[in-house]
Design an enzyme around this catalytic site. Structure first.
Site: not given
Lengths: 308, 314
Positions: A192, A237-239
């Site tokens: 991520t 934009m981890h999630d």
């Protein structure tokens, strides 16, 4: 191919909000329910924000209230990143209510039974709800096809030098999930941190013109400023990357790995200890995503956001 | 002419220790003041005999002393699966002509450092038991230790366990003392040493040099290569030699400075070296971590060192 039945377990949270925007438009996913959990901020905010996001998106999905804190520990949060209400100060419309009288972990089990083994979980907050579900329902591991998480790191952390926030927030819960017997696909910082969107790309999204597209850019601006102070231009934009992985993993590189969570170390609590090639040869209970095709990712985000 | 760097070689030979010592002896930049053994790759009895044989083979004329079998705290761990029954299986080596001094490795280190007019660099290629004990028992000598160059740890991952590299795992408490000591520290960890790979064309080049020591070096590398191939490595990682290369050919290495701490507890992380990438600990860096190496330059260094022994005997 029919869409994958999924539950989105989350702690909105700014990048959770982006994950909602994308999940609604992904034809590969059939989001059956949202379960809320304390994480980025307290449950009173994450549950409220989940309901508000659904209202804002005019998306009809039931919300089940989850755990207000970790299984065994005191709560930690990340309000300095997500704002005190978890949504960078945005107050979303609020007319909806969660499903009364059913906990997140009971809902997870109910949907798993109904889906007869096809259910997948996308968990983008601390793993408390899932751990409680596994503790309560011994038959649950046979009923879940796959768990995709945003959390962990094989190397450096972002909550401590060794630990990523979602795992650090409830290490015992995370270890329960990794040991559940259900394959866990770990979308951690290794991947991520490469799922970066630049300010110019955020403007490209906003230029699509819908209220959702403009919200996409605006809700992340405080994090963009926060990251700039750390020397990073843009936002990780981890999630959203975990949600895209769950829908279609072709733009990612993932490898089988043995993963356990350190819960006792003096400086390593919450570390996802990942065995890719050590002499210890741990049982490979998981997959770890190590890379993403960033250009393809940004293109996919623009394509999905153009549907609004 | 600049003066040589005075060094103490502290290791658990071990194939890669032996090659590290071979590099050190051949370098005109280093002066070996003493050698000490530590328990690690094999028992202290075996690593000590190996150390004395290697010193004899290479012609290292310096005092030697034995370390102890146990780490500072806990039970010993050995790596007989990697280095063989003797701890240095492969070519026949000369009978040791060097006797152990009648004092411990730690006391020989202390005596050597006290007596040296210039601050001394310690090259530690085994567990950090001796170095940790030296820092605990002789804190007054810290200003006289210029630098500690270690092979150990891994910023991103381990080898013996997923989180820990062997040398640190064997004695995490000693490693913790060393990393907290404030003495300048260079860490040749797995991040770099797994890139210091040797392949058959490399050891054949060394074998072809023809001098007796070059042939033994080639045999060690051959043994080490075959073992590592059997467990899935592309080549043989000559871990320990990187800690010496850092002193004599630093231009082939890429360095990043970090604050590194050693995990001494935990279910899975005992022996992990944890680097603070984002400044959470608000501590200045304590470690020059080696993260990349010019492999060709490294092979040239090993080959040139092996060739030096041929010129020496002419």
């Amino acid at each position: 191919m029919s869409p994958i039945p999924v539950i989105l377990d989350c702690d909105p949270g700014v990048d959770d909000a982006i994950a909602f925007l994308l999940a609604k438009q992904l034809p590969q996913l059939n989001v059956l329910a949202i379960t809320s959990v304390a994480g980025n901020v307290g449950l009173e905010h994450t549950n409220y924000n989940a309901l508000g996001l659904l209202e804002f998106l005019d998306w009809d999905v039931p919300v089940y209230r989850g755990a207000a804190g970790p299984v065994f520990r005191k709560r930690v949060e990340a309000a300095e990143v997500h704002g005190s209400n978890g949504m960078a100060g945005f107050d979303l419309p609020h007319t909806r209510s969660e499903v009364e009288g059913v906990n997140a972990w009971d809902a997870i089990h109910q949907f798993a039974v109904e889906q007869q083994g096809a259910l997948e979980i996308i968990a983008i907050g601390p793993l408390t709800n899932l751990a409680l579900a596994f503790l309560k329902y011994p038959d649950l591991p046979q009923l879940i096809n796959r768990i995709v998480i945003m959390g962990g790191s094989t190397d450096a952390g972002n909550a401590t030098p060794a630990a990523e926030f979602n795992i650090y927030a409830d290490p015992e819960a995370a270890d329960i999930v990794f040991c559940s017997g259900v394959p866990v696909h770990m979308c951690g910082l290794d991947m991520t941190m490469k799922a970066l969107m630049t300010p110019a790309e955020l403007n490209q999204v906003a230029a699509l013109g819908s209220k959702q597209a403009v919200f996409f850019r605006d809700v992340v601006q405080d994090i963009v400023s926060f990251m700039r102070r750390l020397g990073v231009i843009g936002i990780n934009m981890h999630d959203p990357a975990a949600v895209l992985y769950a829908a279609d993993d072709t733009m990612f590189k993932a490898y089988p790995a043995g993963i356990r969570v350190e819960t006792k170390g003096a400086i390593t609590q919450g570390k996802t200890v990942t065995d890719l090639f050590s002499d210890a040869k741990w049982h490979k209970n998981s997959f770890v995503a190590m890379d993403i095709d960033r250009e393809a990712f940004v293109k996919k985000v623009l394509e999905l956001m153009s549907k609004y | 002419m600049t003066s040589k760097i005075p060094i103490i070689l502290d290791g658990d030979p071990g194939h890669d220790d032996a090659i590290a010592w071979m590099l050190a002896k051949a370098s005109d930049k280093l002066e070996i003041l003493a050698c000490t053994s530590v328990s690690g790759n094999q028992s202290i009895e075996k690593t000590s005999i190996n150390a004395r044989r290697v010193m004899t083979l290479l012609g290292i004329d310096a005092p030697f002393a034995m370390g102890r079998e146990e780490p500072l705290h806990g039970e010993p761990i050995h790596a007989g699966n990697i280095h063989g029954e003797t701890g240095l299986d492969g070519p026949a080596l000369p009978q040791p002509e060097i006797e152990a001094e009648p004092l411990s490795a730690v006391e020989l280190m202390a005596k050597t450092i006290s007596a040296s007019s210039n601050p001394v660099t310690i090259v530690a290629t085994g567990p950090l038991t001796n170095v940790g004990a030296l820092l605990i028992l002789h804190p007054e000598l810290k200003p006289k230790i210029a630098h500690i160059s270690i092979m150990g740890g891994g910023l991103a991952f381990g080898n013996w366990t997923p989180a820990a590299e062997f040398n640190i795992l064997v004695d995490p408490e000693a490693a913790d003392v060393v990393f907290k000591s404030g003495v300048p520290l260079t860490m040749a960890g797995l991040d770099v040493t797994l890139k210091a790979l040797v392949f058959p064309e490399d050891f054949e080049r060394i074998r072809a040099l023809g001098n007796p020591i070059a042939v033994v070096v080639a045999e060690w590398l051959d043994f080490f290569y075959n073992f590592h191939r059997s467990i899935g490595y592309a080549g043989a990682p000559v871990h320990d030699a990187v800690a010496v290369a850092a002193l004599i050919k630093p231009e082939i290495l890429t360095v990043k400075d970090y604050y590194v701490q050693v995990e001494i507890s935990g279910d899975f992380c005992r022996g992990a070296t944890v680097a603070d990438h984002y400044g959470f600990s608000h501590q200045p860096p304590n470690t020059h971590a080696l993260v990349d190496i010019d492999r060709e330059g490294f092979i040239d260094l090993v080959a040139e060192a092996a060739a030096w022994y041929g010129k020496e005997s002419e």
